[in-house]
Design a protein around this motif. Structure first.
Motif, PDB file in Angstrom:
ATOM      1  N   LYS A 150       0.961  -1.124  -0.073  1.00 50.72           N
ATOM      2  CA  LYS A 150       0.258  -0.095  -0.083  1.00 50.72           C
ATOM      3  C   LYS A 150       0.754   1.588   0.132  1.00 50.72           C
ATOM      4  O   LYS A 150       0.667   2.163  -0.673  1.00 50.72           O
ATOM      5  CB  LYS A 150      -0.844  -0.060   1.195  1.00 50.72           C
ATOM      6  N   PHE A 151       1.977   1.221   0.589  1.00 54.66           N
ATOM      7  CA  PHE A 151       2.947   2.422   0.801  1.00 54.66           C
ATOM      8  C   PHE A 151       4.369   1.994   0.208  1.00 54.66           C
ATOM      9  O   PHE A 151       4.214   0.917  -0.529  1.00 54.66           O
ATOM     10  CB  PHE A 151       3.115   2.754   2.247  1.00 54.66           C
ATOM     11  N   ASP A 155       2.479  -2.264   4.066  1.00 62.87           N
ATOM     12  CA  ASP A 155       1.091  -1.833   3.758  1.00 62.87           C
ATOM     13  C   ASP A 155       0.584  -0.769   5.014  1.00 62.87           C
ATOM     14  O   ASP A 155      -0.575  -0.499   4.951  1.00 62.87           O
ATOM     15  CB  ASP A 155       0.265  -3.244   4.216  1.00 62.87           C
ATOM     16  N   ASP A 161       8.053   6.527   3.959  1.00 61.65           N
ATOM     17  CA  ASP A 161       6.760   7.302   3.464  1.00 61.65           C
ATOM     18  C   ASP A 161       6.843   8.784   4.249  1.00 61.65           C
ATOM     19  O   ASP A 161       6.389   9.859   3.308  1.00 61.65           O
ATOM     20  CB  ASP A 161       5.524   6.595   4.098  1.00 61.65           C
ATOM     21  N   GLU A 187      -0.953  10.375  -5.926  1.00 62.14           N
ATOM     22  CA  GLU A 187      -1.689   9.251  -5.398  1.00 62.14           C
ATOM     23  C   GLU A 187      -1.091   8.907  -3.953  1.00 62.14           C
ATOM     24  O   GLU A 187      -1.688   8.491  -3.071  1.00 62.14           O
ATOM     25  CB  GLU A 187      -1.534   7.955  -6.331  1.00 62.14           C
ATOM     26  N   PHE A 188       0.299   8.872  -3.952  1.00 63.52           N
ATOM     27  CA  PHE A 188       0.839   8.712  -2.549  1.00 63.52           C
ATOM     28  C   PHE A 188       0.425   9.744  -1.534  1.00 63.52           C
ATOM     29  O   PHE A 188      -0.005   9.345  -0.574  1.00 63.52           O
ATOM     30  CB  PHE A 188       2.496   8.621  -2.958  1.00 63.52           C
ATOM     31  N   GLN A 190      -2.005  11.744  -1.619  1.00 61.29           N
ATOM     32  CA  GLN A 190      -3.422  11.417  -1.088  1.00 61.29           C
ATOM     33  C   GLN A 190      -3.522  10.166  -0.030  1.00 61.29           C
ATOM     34  O   GLN A 190      -4.352  10.346   0.858  1.00 61.29           O
ATOM     35  CB  GLN A 190      -4.407  11.208  -2.264  1.00 61.29           C
ATOM     36  N   LYS A 191      -2.890   9.288  -0.396  1.00 65.05           N
ATOM     37  CA  LYS A 191      -2.963   7.983   0.760  1.00 65.05           C
ATOM     38  C   LYS A 191      -2.302   8.520   1.978  1.00 65.05           C
ATOM     39  O   LYS A 191      -3.325   7.981   3.068  1.00 65.05           O
ATOM     40  CB  LYS A 191      -2.112   6.957  -0.123  1.00 65.05           C
ATOM     41  N   ASP A 194      -4.853  10.657   3.676  1.00 64.06           N
ATOM     42  CA  ASP A 194      -6.229   9.924   4.034  1.00 64.06           C
ATOM     43  C   ASP A 194      -6.063   8.995   5.382  1.00 64.06           C
ATOM     44  O   ASP A 194      -7.152   8.538   6.001  1.00 64.06           O
ATOM     45  CB  ASP A 194      -6.596   8.874   2.931  1.00 64.06           C
ATOM     46  N   ASP A 195      -4.867   8.839   5.636  1.00 60.26           N
ATOM     47  CA  ASP A 195      -4.860   8.161   7.059  1.00 60.26           C
ATOM     48  C   ASP A 195      -5.131   8.848   8.147  1.00 60.26           C
ATOM     49  O   ASP A 195      -4.860  10.090   8.190  1.00 60.26           O
ATOM     50  CB  ASP A 195      -3.195   7.808   7.074  1.00 60.26           C
TER      51      ASP A 195
END
Length: 212
Positions: A150-151, A155, A161, A187-188, A190-191, A194-195
């Motif tokens: 995911k990262f 995950d 990150d 995309e990275f 945003q992920k 969003d955490d």
């Protein structure tokens, strides 16, 4: 030796922010001691190497932002589950440190800190720095794609990150599109945002005195 973990850094994000975020992700408390820029001349002589950040804990004192972040991340289990994952986290950190260090040296010296006049070829300088950054980000993307997580490495969010995200934020004052400079970075970012834990931290954190 400090009874409670303490990070001393300027009232900006920059090199101190990765460690602050690591504590937030781990749900651990620490003393976030901030030095205002006007206080720095008097405080400088008190620091081990005359620079910040400085980290203190019950074991002693650490300096150098990369060393501090690695130590904290390992203590919280956020630096990889084995030697290979630790190396991948380190690789991303060192890649970011190497290329993003060009921003303060070549751009922020005149754009943010106003230490020197804006060079006549300022746009060319910015284009060259940005090209190097994109090349490094593409390399990090390949590392992440090989992992298939995911990262970047795992995950869950890890040191790589956090360091990359903070580097991108650091670069925003020079490049307004830094958080979406490539599709993968968009995309990275945003992920990361969003955490739930990081989202809460970002919403509540103190603003940077310089915006970086």
């Amino acid at each position: 030796m400090a009874a409670k973990d303490r990070l001393t850094y300027f009232n900006v994000y920059a090199r101190g922010e990765p460690t602050r975020i690591l504590y937030a992700l781990a749900g651990k408390e620490f003393e976030d001691k901030r030095i205002e820029l006007e206080q720095w001349p008097a405080a400088k002589e008190e620091q081990p190497l005359g620079q910040l950040p400085v980290f203190e804990c019950e074991k002693g004192t650490l300096v150098m932002s990369n060393t501090i972040a690695r130590y904290v991340a390992k203590g919280f289990g956020l630096a990889g589950k084995d030697a290979w994952e630790e190396a991948l986290n380190d690789q991303v950190m060192e890649t970011c440190s190497d290329v993003f260090n060009e921003i303060p040296a070549k751009i922020y010296s005149w754009q943010v800190f106003k230490r020197v006049p804006e060079p006549e070829d300022s746009e060319k300088i910015k284009e060259e720095v940005k090209a190097k950054i994109v090349k490094s980000l593409n390399f990090i993307q390949k590392t992440a794609e090989k992992r298939g997580k995911k990262f970047i490495v795992d995950d869950k969010i890890s040191l790589a990150d956090v360091w990359l995200y903070c580097s991108l934020v650091f670069g925003k004052a020079a490049f307004s599109d830094m958080m979406e400079v490539t599709p993968w970075i968009k995309e990275f970012s945003q992920k990361m945002e969003d955490d739930e834990v990081l989202k809460k931290y970002l919403a509540e954190r103190k603003p940077s005195a310089l915006g970086i």
